[in-house]
Design a protein around this motif. Structure first.
Motif, PDB file in Angstrom:
ATOM      1  N   LEU A  69       0.831  -1.210   0.000  1.00 39.41           N
ATOM      2  CA  LEU A  69       0.000   0.000   0.000  1.00 39.41           C
ATOM      3  C   LEU A  69       0.860   1.252   0.000  1.00 39.41           C
ATOM      4  N   ALA A  70       0.551   2.169  -0.920  1.00 43.01           N
ATOM      5  CA  ALA A  70       1.247   3.459  -1.006  1.00 43.01           C
ATOM      6  C   ALA A  70       0.204   4.570  -0.968  1.00 43.01           C
ATOM      7  N   ILE A  71       0.295   5.421   0.040  1.00 44.65           N
ATOM      8  CA  ILE A  71      -0.648   6.531   0.224  1.00 44.65           C
ATOM      9  C   ILE A  71       0.005   7.826  -0.226  1.00 44.65           C
ATOM     10  N   GLU A  72      -0.743   8.621  -0.968  1.00 42.28           N
ATOM     11  CA  GLU A  72      -0.291   9.965  -1.329  1.00 42.28           C
ATOM     12  C   GLU A  72      -1.346  10.960  -0.905  1.00 42.28           C
ATOM     13  N   HIS A  73      -0.960  11.888  -0.018  1.00 39.31           N
ATOM     14  CA  HIS A  73      -1.854  12.957   0.431  1.00 39.31           C
ATOM     15  C   HIS A  73      -1.678  14.157  -0.489  1.00 39.31           C
ATOM     16  N   GLY A  74      -2.782  14.610  -1.097  1.00 40.14           N
ATOM     17  CA  GLY A  74      -2.733  15.774  -1.968  1.00 40.14           C
ATOM     18  C   GLY A  74      -3.586  16.890  -1.437  1.00 40.14           C
ATOM     19  N   ASP A  75      -3.378  18.099  -1.964  1.00 44.13           N
ATOM     20  CA  ASP A  75      -4.169  19.242  -1.527  1.00 44.13           C
ATOM     21  C   ASP A  75      -5.633  19.083  -1.917  1.00 44.13           C
ATOM     22  N   SER A  76      -5.873  18.554  -3.103  1.00 42.23           N
ATOM     23  CA  SER A  76      -7.253  18.402  -3.566  1.00 42.23           C
ATOM     24  C   SER A  76      -7.675  16.949  -3.666  1.00 42.23           C
ATOM     25  N   THR A  77      -6.718  16.055  -3.982  1.00 39.00           N
ATOM     26  CA  THR A  77      -7.036  14.637  -4.146  1.00 39.00           C
ATOM     27  C   THR A  77      -5.959  13.788  -3.500  1.00 39.00           C
ATOM     28  N   SER A  78      -6.381  12.837  -2.681  1.00 46.35           N
ATOM     29  CA  SER A  78      -5.460  11.859  -2.110  1.00 46.35           C
ATOM     30  C   SER A  78      -5.715  10.510  -2.758  1.00 46.35           C
ATOM     31  N   THR A  79      -4.687   9.679  -2.814  1.00 42.28           N
ATOM     32  CA  THR A  79      -4.826   8.383  -3.482  1.00 42.28           C
ATOM     33  C   THR A  79      -4.204   7.272  -2.641  1.00 42.28           C
ATOM     34  N   ALA A  80      -4.672   6.066  -2.914  1.00 41.99           N
ATOM     35  CA  ALA A  80      -4.098   4.845  -2.342  1.00 41.99           C
ATOM     36  C   ALA A  80      -3.791   3.907  -3.499  1.00 41.99           C
ATOM     37  N   THR A  81      -2.546   3.461  -3.606  1.00 36.63           N
ATOM     38  CA  THR A  81      -2.137   2.528  -4.653  1.00 36.63           C
ATOM     39  C   THR A  81      -1.809   1.193  -3.994  1.00 36.63           C
ATOM     40  N   MET A 162     -13.334  -0.533 -16.540  1.00 32.02           N
ATOM     41  CA  MET A 162     -14.179  -1.727 -16.445  1.00 32.02           C
ATOM     42  C   MET A 162     -13.886  -2.583 -17.671  1.00 32.02           C
ATOM     43  N   HIS A 163     -12.881  -3.439 -17.574  1.00 30.87           N
ATOM     44  CA  HIS A 163     -12.254  -4.030 -18.758  1.00 30.87           C
ATOM     45  C   HIS A 163     -12.522  -5.524 -18.927  1.00 30.87           C
ATOM     46  N   LEU A 164     -13.097  -6.181 -17.921  1.00 25.83           N
ATOM     47  CA  LEU A 164     -13.447  -7.603 -17.988  1.00 25.83           C
ATOM     48  C   LEU A 164     -12.245  -8.498 -18.286  1.00 25.83           C
ATOM     49  N   GLY A 165     -11.054  -8.016 -17.969  1.00 25.70           N
ATOM     50  CA  GLY A 165      -9.853  -8.812 -18.178  1.00 25.70           C
ATOM     51  C   GLY A 165      -9.382  -8.883 -19.608  1.00 25.70           C
ATOM     52  N   LEU A 166      -9.984  -8.116 -20.504  1.00 28.03           N
ATOM     53  CA  LEU A 166      -9.708  -8.243 -21.935  1.00 28.03           C
ATOM     54  C   LEU A 166      -8.598  -7.312 -22.428  1.00 28.03           C
ATOM     55  N   LEU A 167      -8.083  -6.445 -21.540  1.00 26.33           N
ATOM     56  CA  LEU A 167      -7.055  -5.486 -21.947  1.00 26.33           C
ATOM     57  C   LEU A 167      -5.682  -5.815 -21.365  1.00 26.33           C
ATOM     58  N   GLY A 168      -5.601  -6.877 -20.592  1.00 30.49           N
ATOM     59  CA  GLY A 168      -4.338  -7.238 -19.962  1.00 30.49           C
ATOM     60  C   GLY A 168      -4.558  -7.675 -18.532  1.00 30.49           C
ATOM     61  N   ILE A 169      -3.461  -7.881 -17.820  1.00 37.15           N
ATOM     62  CA  ILE A 169      -3.500  -8.279 -16.420  1.00 37.15           C
ATOM     63  C   ILE A 169      -3.232  -7.052 -15.564  1.00 37.15           C
ATOM     64  N   VAL A 170      -4.200  -6.622 -14.775  1.00 36.04           N
ATOM     65  CA  VAL A 170      -4.009  -5.479 -13.889  1.00 36.04           C
ATOM     66  C   VAL A 170      -3.298  -5.948 -12.625  1.00 36.04           C
ATOM     67  N   THR A 171      -2.131  -5.343 -12.352  1.00 31.65           N
ATOM     68  CA  THR A 171      -1.328  -5.736 -11.195  1.00 31.65           C
ATOM     69  C   THR A 171      -1.428  -4.744 -10.043  1.00 31.65           C
ATOM     70  N   ARG A 172      -1.588  -3.458 -10.357  1.00 33.03           N
ATOM     71  CA  ARG A 172      -1.726  -2.443  -9.314  1.00 33.03           C
ATOM     72  C   ARG A 172      -2.806  -1.449  -9.698  1.00 33.03           C
ATOM     73  N   VAL A 173      -3.439  -0.908  -8.667  1.00 33.05           N
ATOM     74  CA  VAL A 173      -4.572  -0.007  -8.842  1.00 33.05           C
ATOM     75  C   VAL A 173      -4.353   1.235  -7.985  1.00 33.05           C
ATOM     76  N   THR A 174      -4.618   2.394  -8.549  1.00 31.06           N
ATOM     77  CA  THR A 174      -4.594   3.634  -7.778  1.00 31.06           C
ATOM     78  C   THR A 174      -6.027   4.132  -7.631  1.00 31.06           C
ATOM     79  N   LEU A 175      -6.461   4.302  -6.384  1.00 32.06           N
ATOM     80  CA  LEU A 175      -7.824   4.709  -6.068  1.00 32.06           C
ATOM     81  C   LEU A 175      -7.838   6.095  -5.437  1.00 32.06           C
ATOM     82  N   GLU A 176      -8.823   6.889  -5.800  1.00 29.91           N
ATOM     83  CA  GLU A 176      -9.045   8.156  -5.109  1.00 29.91           C
ATOM     84  C   GLU A 176      -9.670   7.863  -3.751  1.00 29.91           C
ATOM     85  N   VAL A 177      -9.160   8.525  -2.728  1.00 32.20           N
ATOM     86  CA  VAL A 177      -9.674   8.345  -1.379  1.00 32.20           C
ATOM     87  C   VAL A 177     -10.037   9.707  -0.796  1.00 32.20           C
ATOM     88  N   GLN A 178     -10.710   9.691   0.340  1.00 32.19           N
ATOM     89  CA  GLN A 178     -11.190  10.906   0.984  1.00 32.19           C
ATOM     90  C   GLN A 178     -10.864  10.837   2.465  1.00 32.19           C
TER      91      GLN A 178
END
Length: 411
Positions: A69-81, A162-178
């Motif tokens: 888990l990697a957290i980034e705190h931003g002024d307007s948007t924070s994310t979790a990868t 929303m790719h149904l696995g048809l575009l490749g293998i997703v290994t990591r995801v970055t999500l917007e958090v609040q």
């Protein structure tokens, strides 16, 4: 790395046709597998009730790759990868410990982040998008095993999430958090059928996240309201607030006590595995403005539905612009059937059930049972031709192709 796990889905009703399952413990190992295999598909926590995750080649189970888990705190948007194979219920407390929160979770915290995003899994909330709408970036392994990153704001971003696995293998995801928040759960009911239908949109706007339950009899038995407010009314459109139940091993607290978001948004705790193996599921989305008409139409099938039904859960979801999203373009009403483990009987019923929803624009959940063929699906998704073009560019040799994609999307 080779798995000895039985090649079955969550309910034991789908047998994967893959020649084997590999379970890498690092992204590097996953990349090596992808690079050497001619056919490969990502596999999450197996909570799909169709063959959306299947392949005739190698299934790649990513759940053993560390979360990192990697957290980034931003002024307007924070994310979790985080690692795509991570279960929501495992990583959510760590996000909370960083002072942050996800906007929503599904009813089950056991599902993997990557699998939920790929298939359009969601919670409930008229102002809340699906879990996929939190995505800011995805890291894909391409056919040669190299990594590419797709950002939500990229031209192909809305088609890649929303790719149904048809575009490749997703290994990591970055999500917007609040910023983190506390929640409570309260139950109201029962609601006479007509009272509920007359106020269905208002009832589902009564809290941050609202879920209703029915067996298509004369009433809606319970409405579960998840709220970020400390105080809630004693009744909801005449239905009283029901006695609360504290959290236990089988479900999260519904006693009005304030608790962390990650323990109140799901219906079940991570240590509980409800209905595992005893059910199959279908889910159908109609525009929210058609909610009452859809429920009335399905109630006409009650005598055929009830013998096979555990319960139907009713939820709402905000509109988005994701190309394959069931809520693309308009707020939707979600009718989720948890059926008894009667797959043949449910499959026989679905054509009539979905025919009743067709005039209302009913779309099926990508990871659940449906009778709709490629022509019917194409009529429901105006951006499907663009998605097919995206698949052709990302995977020209069809390394990530699936029977589901060929049958349902004509990819």
């Amino acid at each position: 790395m080779r798995s000895t796990t039985s090649e079955l889905n969550w309910s034991g009703t789908v047998t994967y046709t893959a020649e084997r399952v590999e379970r890498p413990t690092s992204v590097e190992q996953a990349a090596e597998i992808v690079a050497r295999e001619s056919r490969v598909h990502g596999l999450g926590t197996r909570h799909s009730f169709n063959d959306v995750a299947d392949t005739p080649g190698v299934l790649l189970d990513l759940t053993a790759i560390p979360t990192d888990l990697a957290i980034e705190h931003g002024d307007s948007t924070s994310t979790a990868t985080l690692g795509a194979g991570t279960r929501y219920g495992v990583v959510a407390p760590d996000i909370d410990a960083a002072g942050l929160a996800l906007h929503n979770m599904g009813s089950l915290p056991h599902i993997s982040v990557g699998g939920a995003i790929a298939t359009g899994t969601h919670g409930s909330g008229t102002t809340l998008g699906s879990l996929s709408t939190a995505v800011r970036a995805l890291e894909f392994l391409g056919p040669d095993g190299t990594t590419r990153t797709v950002h939500r704001e990229d031209p192909d971003g809305p088609g890649s999430v929303m790719h149904l696995g048809l575009l490749g293998i997703v290994t990591r995801v970055t999500l917007e958090v609040q910023p983190t928040y506390l929640m409570r759960q309260d139950s109201y009911g029962p609601f006479p059928w007509r009272t509920f239908l007359d106020h269905v949109a208002e009832i589902h706007a009564a809290g941050y996240s609202v879920c209703s339950y029915t067996r298509f009899g004369d009433e809606i038995g319970e409405v579960l309201v998840k709220s970020r407010a400390e105080h809630v009314p004693d009744d909801l459109f005449g239905a009283p607030r029901l006695p609360g139940t504290p959290g236990d091993a089988s479900r999260t607290a519904r006693d009005g006590s304030m608790g962390p978001w990650w323990d109140r948004l799901p219906h079940f705790p991570i240590d509980s595995v409800p209905s595992h193996g005893s059910e199959v599921q279908s889910e159908h989305f109609v525009p929210l403005r058609h909610a009452a008409a859809a429920l009335d139409a399905l109630r006409g099938l009650a005598d055929r539905i009830q013998p096979h039904l555990h319960v139907a859960e009713l939820r709402t979801m905000a509109a988005d612009d994701l190309w394959l999203s069931p809520s693309q373009g308009e707020d939707v009403f979600c009718i989720a059937f948890t059926w008894k483990k009667h797959p043949e009987e449910v499959a026989a019923l679905l054509p009539d059930l979905e025919a009743r929803l067709a005039p209302l624009g009913g779309r099926p959940h990508w990871g659940k049972m449906s009778s709709l063929d490629g022509d019917a699906v194409a009529a429901l998704y105006p951006r499907l031709p663009a998605f097919r073009e995206l698949v052709a560019r990302a995977d020209p040799d069809r390394t990530f192709a699936s029977a589901f994609g060929e049958r349902s999307l004509r990819t």
